[in-house]
Design an enzyme around this catalytic site. Structure first.
Site, PDB file in Angstrom:
ATOM      1  N   LYS A  54       0.843  -1.201   0.000  1.00  0.00           N
ATOM      2  CA  LYS A  54       0.000   0.000   0.000  1.00  0.00           C
ATOM      3  C   LYS A  54       0.877   1.250   0.000  1.00  0.00           C
ATOM      4  O   LYS A  54       0.637   2.198  -0.764  1.00  0.00           O
ATOM      5  CB  LYS A  54      -0.917   0.010   1.237  1.00  0.00           C
ATOM      6  CG  LYS A  54      -2.105  -0.911   1.103  1.00  0.00           C
ATOM      7  CD  LYS A  54      -2.843  -1.121   2.419  1.00  0.00           C
ATOM      8  CE  LYS A  54      -3.911  -2.199   2.231  1.00  0.00           C
ATOM      9  NZ  LYS A  54      -4.534  -2.635   3.480  1.00  0.00           N
ATOM     10  N   GLN A  98      -4.873  -1.148   9.725  1.00  0.00           N
ATOM     11  CA  GLN A  98      -4.817  -2.486   9.135  1.00  0.00           C
ATOM     12  C   GLN A  98      -5.460  -3.516  10.080  1.00  0.00           C
ATOM     13  O   GLN A  98      -5.098  -3.601  11.258  1.00  0.00           O
ATOM     14  CB  GLN A  98      -3.351  -2.859   8.857  1.00  0.00           C
ATOM     15  CG  GLN A  98      -3.156  -4.185   8.158  1.00  0.00           C
ATOM     16  CD  GLN A  98      -3.704  -4.210   6.737  1.00  0.00           C
ATOM     17  OE1 GLN A  98      -3.517  -3.285   5.964  1.00  0.00           O
ATOM     18  NE2 GLN A  98      -4.402  -5.281   6.395  1.00  0.00           N
ATOM     19  N   ASP A 121     -11.257   3.065   4.190  1.00  0.00           N
ATOM     20  CA  ASP A 121     -11.675   1.669   4.116  1.00  0.00           C
ATOM     21  C   ASP A 121     -13.203   1.554   4.076  1.00  0.00           C
ATOM     22  O   ASP A 121     -13.733   0.488   3.758  1.00  0.00           O
ATOM     23  CB  ASP A 121     -11.151   0.898   5.340  1.00  0.00           C
ATOM     24  CG  ASP A 121     -10.056  -0.099   4.977  1.00  0.00           C
ATOM     25  OD1 ASP A 121      -9.879  -0.384   3.780  1.00  0.00           O
ATOM     26  OD2 ASP A 121      -9.381  -0.591   5.907  1.00  0.00           O
TER      27      ASP A 121
END
Ligand code: NAD
Length: 296
Positions: A54, A98, A121
């Site tokens: 990422k 994460q 997200d």
């Protein structure tokens, strides 16, 4: 029939190119550099790989990447304090924590502490509610990638029968909601669904997000249907392993009209959509027009 292969690598490269173009415009016209902060707690090997790629792709499209690596025993209050700091940092437009988090940390509490406008997200309850009511939101990256590929292949999805297999909060449910918002007639299947083969056979679109290797054979697929395989499963192959999806590609590709392969289908779209969400969040934060075709 031999299905058209929906090439996720090529789609993802096109999305990243569009993001990079918009980032350049934000920098040159407005002096703004979109920034993505990724927080990793602990040393889960798979998470470390995701976070590294990422960060790399964020920099490649010209955005600023901020990585925060915290020890596995980090306290909840320390993590919440970091999120609060990132919420208040004007150089950070997207925040991703994460998952999975170590067991002593409450994931829901942490995710819901992220400023919804920076929740790239799309897991914050405000964004879930906005998506559910058809309002502008941050959309989870994997289903957003599936939607982009479906729209690119079909144009309008209006009136199509869509079957989503799996009801997780990160894939199945938001996928179903996106398809409903695009005027599909949506059926959500799960582990208790009766006559799964019969239901899947009704789908003009089938999205499989289960996590069971090759569980959907070709004879469950309606001839000509579009099949999106989200599953990523590692299976033994002699003394090696290989990746397969939730769809039995060999038999399904002989029946379907179009299909995503694994690997090289949905997978590459997920990070591309994370970058797309970050540039969208940056534009919204600055009251600027959003790039076309990068959001739901
Ligand atoms: P999950 O375990 O949270 O959810 C799986 C869902 O499948 C559940 O809702 C369950 O009800 C359903 N299910 C289980 N057994 C079933 C059965 N026999 N019949 C019908 N439904 C059944 O998983 P998830 O997080 O949604 O992920 C699903 C798959 O997608 C996994 O393989 C995961 O690795 C993959 N994934 C890929 C990406 C990507 O970037 N391509 C992103 C996220 C997840």
């Amino acid at each position: 029939m031999t299905a058209t292969i929906l090439d996720g690598k090529a789609f993802a490269a096109a999305v990243r190119a569009k993001v990079a173009e918009h980032v350049t415009r934000l920098k040159t016209d407005h002096g703004i550099t979109p920034g993505l902060a990724v927080v990793l707690v602990g040393e889960d090997p798979a998470s470390q790989v995701y976070v590294r790629s990422k960060g790399k792709m964020t920099v490649e499209v010209g955005m600023a990447s901020f990585e925060h690596r915290l020890d596995a025993d980090t306290s909840e209050s320390a993590l919440l304090a970091l999120v609060e700091k990132l919420n208040n940092d004007p150089t950070v437009h997207g925040i991703l924590v994460q998952l999975p988090l170590p067991g002593h940390l409450d994931s829901d509490l942490v995710i819901n502490s992220i400023d919804p406008a920076k929740d790239v997200d799309g897991f914050h309850i405000s964004n879930v509610g906005l998506l559910g009511t058809g309002q502008k939101s941050m959309v989870p990256c994997t289903p957003l990638g599936c939607l982009m590929m479906l729209r690119a292949h079909h144009g309008s999805l209006s009136g199509m029968n869509a079957v989503v297999i799996g009801r997780s909060n990160i894939v199945g449910k938001p996928m179903a909601q996106l398809l409903l918002n695009d005027s599909c007639t949506v059926t959500i299947c799960h582990s208790r669904t009766r006559d799964l083969p019969g239901v899947v056979r009704s789908g003009d679109i089938v999205v499989a997000a289960v996590g069971r290797p090759e569980m959907v054979p070709g004879d469950w697929i309606k001839p000509g249907a579009t099949v999106i395989d989200v599953g990523i499963n590692r299976v033994a192959d002699g003394d090696r392993t290989r990746l397969v999806g939730d769809i039995d590609f060999a038999s399904a590709s002989a029946v379907a009209g179009a299909i995503t392969p694994v690997p090289g289908g949905v997978g590459p779209m997920t990070i591309a959509c994370l970058l797309a969400n970050t540039v969208t969040a940056c534009c919204r934060a600055n009251g600027l027009p959003e790039p076309e075709g990068l959001a739901a």
